[in-house]
Each structure stands twice: as C-alpha cells, then as structure tokens.
Motif scaffolding. Structure first.
Motif, mmCIF file in Angstrom:
data_model
loop_
_atom_site.group_PDB
_atom_site.id
_atom_site.type_symbol
_atom_site.label_atom_id
_atom_site.label_comp_id
_atom_site.label_asym_id
_atom_site.label_seq_id
_atom_site.Cartn_x
_atom_site.Cartn_y
_atom_site.Cartn_z
ATOM 1 N N VAL A 41 19.264 2.674 14.204
ATOM 2 C CA VAL A 41 18.082 3.456 13.828
ATOM 3 C C VAL A 41 17.540 2.899 12.513
ATOM 4 C CG1 VAL A 41 17.252 5.768 13.239
ATOM 5 C CG2 VAL A 41 19.082 5.490 14.939
ATOM 6 N N PRO A 42 16.257 2.531 12.488
ATOM 7 C CA PRO A 42 15.685 2.018 11.233
ATOM 8 C C PRO A 42 15.789 3.045 10.113
ATOM 9 C CG PRO A 42 14.182 1.654 13.075
ATOM 10 C CD PRO A 42 15.283 2.550 13.570
ATOM 11 N N GLY A 43 16.036 2.556 8.899
ATOM 12 C CA GLY A 43 16.110 3.436 7.736
ATOM 13 C C GLY A 43 14.761 4.054 7.411
ATOM 14 N N ALA A 44 14.792 5.120 6.646
ATOM 15 C CA ALA A 44 13.566 5.837 6.259
ATOM 16 C C ALA A 44 12.691 4.955 5.363
ATOM 17 C CB ALA A 44 13.923 7.118 5.536
ATOM 18 N N LYS A 45 11.388 5.061 5.559
ATOM 19 C CA LYS A 45 10.425 4.319 4.747
ATOM 20 C C LYS A 45 9.902 5.214 3.626
ATOM 21 C CE LYS A 45 8.702 1.424 8.513
ATOM 22 N NZ LYS A 45 7.535 1.059 9.317
ATOM 23 N N THR A 46 9.744 4.628 2.446
ATOM 24 C CA THR A 46 9.142 5.317 1.314
ATOM 25 C C THR A 46 7.861 4.577 0.954
ATOM 26 O OG1 THR A 46 11.304 5.987 0.480
ATOM 27 C CG2 THR A 46 9.468 6.065 -1.071
ATOM 28 N N THR A 47 6.733 5.231 1.134
ATOM 29 C CA THR A 47 5.432 4.610 0.870
ATOM 30 C C THR A 47 5.179 4.512 -0.627
ATOM 31 O OG1 THR A 47 4.515 5.394 2.956
ATOM 32 C CG2 THR A 47 2.944 4.847 1.211
ATOM 33 N N LEU A 48 4.792 3.310 -1.073
ATOM 34 C CA LEU A 48 4.427 3.092 -2.468
ATOM 35 C C LEU A 48 2.919 2.960 -2.629
ATOM 36 C CD1 LEU A 48 7.173 0.456 -3.313
ATOM 37 C CD2 LEU A 48 7.229 2.903 -3.728
ATOM 38 N N TYR A 49 2.257 2.425 -1.591
ATOM 39 C CA TYR A 49 0.808 2.230 -1.651
ATOM 40 C C TYR A 49 0.277 2.053 -0.239
ATOM 41 C CZ TYR A 49 -3.675 -0.188 -2.275
ATOM 42 O OH TYR A 49 -4.999 -0.546 -2.218
ATOM 43 N N GLU A 50 -0.881 2.632 0.020
ATOM 44 C CA GLU A 50 -1.642 2.392 1.248
ATOM 45 C C GLU A 50 -3.087 2.232 0.832
ATOM 46 O OE1 GLU A 50 -0.157 4.422 5.164
ATOM 47 O OE2 GLU A 50 -0.059 5.899 3.542
ATOM 48 N N GLY A 51 -3.688 1.141 1.243
ATOM 49 C CA GLY A 51 -5.085 0.952 0.891
ATOM 50 C C GLY A 51 -5.505 -0.499 1.029
ATOM 51 N N ARG A 52 -6.602 -0.807 0.361
ATOM 52 C CA ARG A 52 -7.220 -2.120 0.508
ATOM 53 C C ARG A 52 -6.412 -3.207 -0.184
ATOM 54 N NH1 ARG A 52 -12.900 -1.110 -2.178
ATOM 55 N NH2 ARG A 52 -13.297 -3.124 -1.275
ATOM 56 N N ALA A 53 -6.547 -4.416 0.369
ATOM 57 C CA ALA A 53 -5.834 -5.578 -0.162
ATOM 58 C C ALA A 53 -6.490 -6.841 0.371
ATOM 59 C CB ALA A 53 -4.369 -5.534 0.266
ATOM 60 N N ARG A 54 -6.069 -7.953 -0.188
ATOM 61 C CA ARG A 54 -6.462 -9.265 0.324
ATOM 62 C C ARG A 54 -5.171 -10.009 0.643
ATOM 63 N NH1 ARG A 54 -8.646 -14.475 -2.653
ATOM 64 N NH2 ARG A 54 -9.397 -15.618 -0.849
ATOM 65 N N ASP A 84 -5.632 -1.836 -10.771
ATOM 66 C CA ASP A 84 -5.238 -0.515 -11.271
ATOM 67 C C ASP A 84 -4.489 0.319 -10.230
ATOM 68 O OD1 ASP A 84 -7.414 -0.212 -9.622
ATOM 69 O OD2 ASP A 84 -8.565 1.040 -11.010
ATOM 70 N N THR A 85 -3.862 -0.331 -9.255
ATOM 71 C CA THR A 85 -3.111 0.379 -8.221
ATOM 72 C C THR A 85 -2.004 1.207 -8.856
ATOM 73 O OG1 THR A 85 -3.532 -1.326 -6.579
ATOM 74 C CG2 THR A 85 -1.638 0.096 -6.187
ATOM 75 N N PRO A 86 -2.005 2.523 -8.607
ATOM 76 C CA PRO A 86 -0.932 3.352 -9.174
ATOM 77 C C PRO A 86 0.321 3.285 -8.301
ATOM 78 C CG PRO A 86 -2.470 4.729 -7.980
ATOM 79 C CD PRO A 86 -3.006 3.316 -7.906
ATOM 80 N N LEU A 87 1.466 3.403 -8.925
ATOM 81 C CA LEU A 87 2.737 3.511 -8.217
ATOM 82 C C LEU A 87 3.366 4.850 -8.570
ATOM 83 C CD1 LEU A 87 4.357 -0.013 -8.743
ATOM 84 C CD2 LEU A 87 3.392 0.922 -6.643
ATOM 85 N N PRO A 88 4.237 5.371 -7.697
ATOM 86 C CA PRO A 88 4.941 6.607 -8.061
ATOM 87 C C PRO A 88 5.681 6.407 -9.386
ATOM 88 C CG PRO A 88 5.307 6.075 -5.749
ATOM 89 C CD PRO A 88 4.592 4.907 -6.366
ATOM 90 N N PRO A 89 5.765 7.433 -10.227
ATOM 91 C CA PRO A 89 6.422 7.311 -11.531
ATOM 92 C C PRO A 89 7.839 6.734 -11.410
ATOM 93 C CG PRO A 89 5.365 9.450 -11.324
ATOM 94 C CD PRO A 89 5.277 8.782 -9.976
ATOM 95 N N GLY A 90 8.149 5.804 -12.289
ATOM 96 C CA GLY A 90 9.471 5.205 -12.325
ATOM 97 C C GLY A 90 9.737 4.176 -11.237
ATOM 98 N N THR A 91 8.699 3.778 -10.497
ATOM 99 C CA THR A 91 8.862 2.840 -9.386
ATOM 100 C C THR A 91 8.356 1.462 -9.776
ATOM 101 O OG1 THR A 91 8.518 4.637 -7.827
ATOM 102 C CG2 THR A 91 8.286 2.417 -6.973
ATOM 103 N N ARG A 92 9.108 0.450 -9.390
ATOM 104 C CA ARG A 92 8.679 -0.944 -9.544
ATOM 105 C C ARG A 92 8.778 -1.601 -8.178
ATOM 106 N NH1 ARG A 92 8.479 -3.272 -14.780
ATOM 107 N NH2 ARG A 92 8.639 -5.279 -13.766
ATOM 108 N N VAL A 93 7.904 -2.536 -7.911
ATOM 109 C CA VAL A 93 7.976 -3.282 -6.661
ATOM 110 C C VAL A 93 9.035 -4.363 -6.844
ATOM 111 C CG1 VAL A 93 6.725 -4.776 -5.075
ATOM 112 C CG2 VAL A 93 5.617 -2.763 -6.042
#
Length: 136
Positions: A41-54, A84-93
C-alpha cells in the motif's frame, strides 16, 4: 522601492507568466506491506504545494543506472515555481520529495512524476527552482 527591487519584480512577473503547467509537490511516507491482502500500500502523501509551474528538461541525454535489477534512465528536469511560493511552517523541500505534473499544454507530460534531487533558494532569484529527475 529600489531599482533592484523593481527589476526583480518585473523578472518574477515574467517568470510567472511562463509557468503554464500545473504541479503537485508532495512528500510520501514509506510504502506499507498489507499481510492480509498481500499487496503493498503506498504511503500517505503530504501536499506541500499545488499550483502553477514551469517544467522543462535540462539534459537531452540521461544517465543510465540500475535499480532493482532493471536498467533505468535518469532524465533531469528543472521545475520552476513562483518565487514567493509558501510552504507549510517548518517545512523544507528535500531530496526524495516528488513533483507530479497534473496539467500541461503538452498532454504527454500529464502524470509525469519527478523526484526532487535539489533546490535553489535565493533572495534575488526570479523563480524558485527545483532540480528533479524522471526515474522511469
């Protein structure tokens, strides 16, 4: 506002205008084996960003490597997100996080899942750039 701030604002607006794809940036927990069904079973996903990109390829020729006893080609892509893409507090990619292309004018890119290998931060950048690879 200084002249540098004005130039950066124009550059960021121009970079954003070129972002015509839509992506989903997420982290994923490890897969779990379900003994009752015998399936992984795939692990749970945590979304950091959804939106426009190149999303654009960086290198025409990828690197051949072996993974799980099969040959794969690693193709490098650069994913640009709004500066200026925001990330959840305390999160780094971090390396290993994933970017899925959810919409693109190039229909062949939709569904492409890219693995983050690095990220570039910079106060004077026009976009936030992620280095990724296609591991198919």
């Amino acid at each position: 506002m200084s002249s540098l701030d004005t130039v950066l604002a124009r550059g960021r607006a121009a970079a954003k205008a070129r972002m015509r794809d839509t992506v989903h940036l997420y982290s994923q927990a490890p897969d779990v084996f379900d003994r009752s069904s015998g399936n992984t079973v795939p692990g749970a996903k945590t979304t950091l960003y959804e939106g426009r990109a190149r999303v654009k390829p960086v290198a025409q020729a990828g690197e051949d490597t072996e993974a799980s006893e099969r040959e794969v080609r690693l193709l490098e892509y650069e994913v640009s997100l709004p500066w200026d893409t925001p990330l959840p507090p305390g999160t780094r990619v971090l390396p290993g996080m994933r970017v899925e292309v959810t919409a693109s004018r190039d229909a062949r890119m939709v569904g492409l899942v890219l693995w983050v290998t690095g990220t570039q931060y910079g106060e004077q950048a026009t976009a936030w750039r992620l280095t990724t690879e296609d591991r198919t």
